[in-house]
Scaffold this active site. Sequence first.
Site, PDB file in Angstrom:
ATOM      1  CG  ASN A  21     -31.285 -13.125  33.043  1.00 37.66           C
ATOM      2  OD1 ASN A  21     -32.250 -13.279  32.298  1.00 37.66           O
ATOM      3  ND2 ASN A  21     -30.345 -14.046  33.200  1.00 37.66           N
TER       4      ASN A  21
ATOM      5  CG  ASP B 239     -35.689 -20.667  26.698  1.00 40.40           C
ATOM      6  OD1 ASP B 239     -36.131 -20.568  25.544  1.00 40.40           O
ATOM      7  OD2 ASP B 239     -34.624 -20.169  27.074  1.00 40.40           O
TER       8      ASP B 239
ATOM      9  CG  ASP C   6     -29.009 -18.475  32.330  1.00 45.28           C
ATOM     10  OD1 ASP C   6     -29.780 -19.433  32.506  1.00 45.28           O
ATOM     11  OD2 ASP C   6     -29.394 -17.296  32.298  1.00 45.28           O
TER      12      ASP C   6
END
Length: 416
Positions: free
Chosen positions: A24, A117, A305
């Site tokens: 990220n 996703d 996450d």
Amino acid sequence: MEKSIQVFGGQELKGSFSVPGAKNAVLKEMVACLLAPGKYVLSNAPDIKDVHYMSQVLSHLGLEITFNNQELNIQTPDRLKIEAPYDLVKKMRASIIVLGPLLAREGNVRIAFPGGDNLGPRPVQMHLDALEKMGASFVLEHGVLIGKVDKLQGVEINLPYASVGATENTILAAVLADGQTVIENAAREPEVVDLVTMLKNMGAEIEGEGSSEIVINGVDNLNSVNHSIIGDRIVAGTVLLATASTGGEVVVEGINPVFLEMELKKLKDMGMATESNGNNISIESDGRPKSVDISTLPFPGIATDLQPMFSASLLKSSGTSIITENVYDQRFQWVPEVLRMGANVQIGWQHAVIKGVKVISGAPVVSPDIRTGASLLIAALSADGHSVIDGVSHIARGYEDIVNSFSNLGAKLEYT
């Protein structure tokens, strides 16, 4: 044929694990290379699918990119192409982050609406609202977002939610805008801070990173730089939670413990012995965690996450755990899969109630996204018997060769 992962559960994890660079962070820092011509070197880059996908997007925009030995070498030309087509953008949502830099450099952008996703309505509109306030205009034609601006202007932007992506897109646009931009309710994640560190080294004038107010004074131009990417706190957390679930002793190397402060507190509540030493975190587990309640929030809260991995590590806990998901509304896709392994989980709206069981059994399961895949691997590692995980391509988007990583810690698993 896509590969599967075959897992033989019941092995304790032992040894050391070196954390790769943060997914990220690297994707946004690759995009930052659009802001100025010249040569960039991004070191400690993770060898994951999303880095290769982003390389394809940026190559289409005119950048030359090579990747060897954890090092991205990027050459940015004086003029950029402005179109990112659907066949590239559909692979991941992070592609939307090119909007700000392309508007700042070229005044025009054409980008297909992003994929990635399936995690519910991530707020792309928040990106567009911020850029429109800075003077850009957008129209959507045949699935392509077309943006134009004469010159971006500094403004005050109050984000309705502390979105990482919207914060980063606004920063990437504001560094070359006219005047001062103030972002209120800015995301505070370590990856945002790392991006700002890189931009400051490029010559950007930014203050307040790591707080909820970021101030950017636009400059006329920036310079190319070399930058070392921070460690991936989600990968580090995955290994720590896997060890909590299976039992064993592992040292996770190359991660700042501050990035996982809340998660480490929860691990201690679960009965784990953890110790931080510099950029290393050690964990010792007997493989029978205590139940604990988890609630996800933007940083410095527990990372969304890591919610599926926390949940997987609690399937065999001694008690009842309540998991509350406050960030993404489709983070419970792990539930139907672990039920087939004998877990006791009930879900309702944004909550999951996990009643720990003594044994879960290996079973065939399917991964629909990166983090669900990692959580199913944790469940399989702590299960009795043999599991097969399909949907491995999703896992490879965020983890470097996860089979080899866990094999080196003593797990029994292989690609099939």
